[in-house]
Design an enzyme around this catalytic site. Structure first.
Site, PDB file in Angstrom:
ATOM      1  N   LYS A   1      22.350 -70.060 -15.756  1.00  0.00           N
ATOM      2  CA  LYS A   1      22.259 -71.300 -15.895  1.00  0.00           C
ATOM      3  C   LYS A   1      23.281 -72.906 -14.850  1.00  0.00           C
ATOM      4  O   LYS A   1      22.796 -73.774 -14.969  1.00  0.00           O
ATOM      5  CB  LYS A   1      22.244 -71.517 -17.398  1.00  0.00           C
ATOM      6  CG  LYS A   1      21.575 -70.815 -18.177  1.00  0.00           C
ATOM      7  CD  LYS A   1      22.084 -70.744 -19.795  1.00  0.00           C
ATOM      8  CE  LYS A   1      21.311 -69.948 -20.636  1.00  0.00           C
ATOM      9  NZ  LYS A   1      21.564 -70.201 -21.426  1.00  0.00           N
TER      10      LYS A   1
ATOM     11  N   ASP B   1      20.262 -74.576 -25.125  1.00  0.00           N
ATOM     12  CA  ASP B   1      20.363 -73.961 -26.437  1.00  0.00           C
ATOM     13  C   ASP B   1      21.432 -74.759 -27.673  1.00  0.00           C
ATOM     14  O   ASP B   1      21.195 -73.488 -28.502  1.00  0.00           O
ATOM     15  CB  ASP B   1      21.534 -73.276 -25.742  1.00  0.00           C
ATOM     16  CG  ASP B   1      21.082 -71.902 -24.430  1.00  0.00           C
ATOM     17  OD1 ASP B   1      20.036 -72.444 -24.572  1.00  0.00           O
ATOM     18  OD2 ASP B   1      21.331 -71.701 -23.254  1.00  0.00           O
TER      19      ASP B   1
END
Length: 261
Positions: A72, A108
């Site tokens: 990420k 997220d």
């Protein structure tokens, strides 16, 4: 689900990817809307990640990609443009192709807020404790909790430098939220680490904290496999597992990739 020469791909990349839960739900979303696209898991080890970015930019087959651990932060560095949210968090879990340009977002936190909403867990005015708050997912969750109106956020991480950085970001952008870096009771306990993937690993939260809380979330664990979630269920707590988070990802990621399709 038929695949032809015109089928587009939206892979989820990571290393490893064996435990990802998003593809079935995403592929159902494509199918019900008649979109000729598929999500598949794609294991991309770090040494070949640069080559993957090159392919992603060059191939019209890809609409973009979803990114999981541990790529990420690398995806954030690769993106040409990012949302304000991703810029705060300095991590990206979704990339959208615009020609050879990569645009990134970090969903997220939004996905967990959706999972909590569906599960009937109130967030506004509540307190939350995040284990792994220095990671990309943990930081995104902390940011989304603040945006949703949580009163207090307790942060924990084994990396003191990353923990301090997360605390500084939250205090700068969400001054009305009380940020704590020492353990204390909280309404919602969140394990934002990969621990839930290990069925033998015990909960990172002390048992007394689990007894005191209202709900628990394990972003890597499934209800029947994570010791953390099993203990919480035995204590009668509301639980949100990786499958619920995966379902929450569908609406937020597809909205970004397809620009509110």
């Amino acid at each position: 689900m038929d695949i032809s020469g015109t089928t587009k791909l939206l892979p989820i990349i990571g290393a490893p990817v064996a435990g990802v839960v998003s593809p079935p739900g995403m592929n159902d979303w494509f199918r019900t809307r008649g979109i000729d696209c598929r999500m598949l898991p794609l294991d991309v080890p770090a040494p070949v990640l640069t080559e993957f970015w090159t392919l992603l930019r060059a191939s019209e087959t890809f609409l973009g990609c979803s990114i999981t651990y541990p790529h990420k932060q690398a995806a954030f560095q690769e993106a040409d443009r990012v949302t304000d949210r991703a810029g705060r968090i300095r991590a990206v879990n979704t990339l959208r192709r615009e020609g050879d340009v990569l645009v990134g977002d970090m969903t997220d936190g939004l996905a967990l807020m959706e999972a909590l909403r569906v599960s009937g867990v109130p967030v506004a005015g509540r307190s939350a404790h995040i284990m792994g708050a220095g990671g990309g997912a943990g930081r995104a969750i902390a940011d989304a909790l603040c945006e949703t109106g949580v009163s207090d956020v307790v942060l924990s991480d084994t990396d003191e430098g990353r923990l301090a950085e997360t605390a500084a970001i939250l205090r700068a952008h969400w001054p009305k939220v009380r940020i704590w870096e020492e353990e204390r009771a909280a309404d919602i306990l969140i394990d934002a680490t990969p621990t839930g993937k290990d069925q033998t690993a015990g909960p990172l939260f002390p048992a007394e904290r689990i007894r005191e809380c209202m709900a628990v979330c394990d972003i890597a664990g499934l209800q029947g496999e994570s010791k953390f979630l099993r203990l919480a269920a035995e204590l009668g707590k509301q639980i949100v597992d990786a499958a619920a988070l995966g379902r929450g990802q569908i609406s937020v990621q597809t909205s970004f990739v397809f620009k509110d399709a």
